[in-house]
Design an enzyme around this catalytic site. Structure first.
Site: not given
Length: 326
Positions: A138-140
């Site tokens: 997942l993105d940050k």
């Protein structure tokens, strides 16, 4: 000490005509195409049980591929005591609910303080699993559910399940603009030609499919439920921006604050303070890599998204008489 890498997967029908090294680089995105090419040349790759040492060999789709190779461990990541919100755990897998501001894997600008470092502290034997068992990312600043493998066989099976689209991932998001109906975005995605940390829709990109449906309308925003059919980097963010409905808070892909006419100062402030993409991985469904049992988990949206949606709902109620689409 060298780390052994054992991977198996089935070539997608969508990859018909691709070079073998290109197809494998898509199937196993955690390994570079140059590394995969080296493995092919060194006869570490089986296609339908037969050795293949030609990177240019064309695939037809449906081939069973197996890789048995070694990587010299150049970096040993540090175990760090970072809290993990564990939704489920057994001998083979972990499911975590990732918070915002937490990168999944160390990289440029984020050498530590990641989910990977936290996993090494929480369960030290996971150091023997490639990428500490991480199967997808997942993105940050995207929150929500992720599955992690605790063993190599579990990881191999889960990676294969991803390739076969047997893992279902659903998200909640808030998009800019009034959307009239759900739909599907079927547009290939590749790295942006000039902004190398960005992705973009491009005809020569990798296939990418995102399904979405409307959950709730606000004055100039729409709450969505989305399902990934593929899992490209930034996929939902890129696809929604492509159809001119970027996610609220997504400053990379055009989600800057756009308050509706006559909005209160309080609502405008809420919009401006929401400084991440309004995106949460809310549901994960998969077949257990060992038992084969179908399992499903849910994670409610985090408080910052709850507050954002409540503010949009209140703004809508205050200006319902001004809405022209009711």
């Amino acid at each position: 000490m060298a780390q052994r890498v054992q991977l198996t997967a089935t070539v997608s029908e969508n990859q018909l005509g691709q070079r073998l090294d290109q197809a494998l680089a898509e199937m196993f995105p955690d390994y570079s195409r140059s590394r995969i090419k080296e493995w092919i040349l060194n006869q570490r790759v089986l296609v339908n049980g037969q050795l293949c040492d030609k990177p240019k060999e064309k695939v037809l789709g449906g081939e069973r591929v197996a890789i048995d190779a070694e990587i010299d461990e150049e970096i040993r990541f540090e175990a760090q005591d970072i809290p993990l919100d564990i939704v489920y755990e057994d001998d083979d897998i972990l499911v975590i609910n990732k918070p915002r501001d937490l990168v999944v894997h160390p990289g440029a600008g984020n050498p530590d303080g990641t989910v990977l470092n936290a996993l090494l502290h929480y369960y030290p034997p996971i150091a023997d699993v490639p990428r500490a068992g991480i199967v997808h990312r997942l993105d940050k600043d995207t929150t929500g559910l992720m599955v992690v493998a605790k063993t190599v066989p579990a990881q191999t099976r889960l990676v294969e399940s991803l390739q076969l689209r047997e893992i279902t991932r659903e998200y909640e998001a808030v998009a800019i603009g009034h959307m009239t109906a759900g739909g599907t975005v079927n547009e290939p995605i590749s790295r942006h030609p000039t902004k190398r940390t960005h992705m973009s829709v491009h005809p020569m990109g990798k296939p990418a499919v995102t399904h979405y449906r409307i959950m709730e309308h606000f004055r100039v925003h729409t709450r969505l439920r989305l399902r990934l059919e593929t899992g490209r980097t930034h996929q939902i963010r890129v696809h929604m921006a492509h159809i001119t409905h970027p996610l609220v808070g997504d400053q990379v892909y055009g989600g800057r604050p756009r308050p509706p006419k006559g909005a209160s100062e309080e609502f405008i402030s809420t919009l401006r303070k929401f400084d991440r993409q309004a995106l949460h991985a809310t549901m994960l469904r998969l077949y257990h890599p060992v038992s084969g049992i179908e399992m499903e988990w849910h994670a409610p949206i985090p408080q910052d998204m709850v507050d954002l949606i409540d503010a949009m709902r209140a703004d809508f109620e205050d200006h319902k008489d001004d809405v022209d689409w009711l």
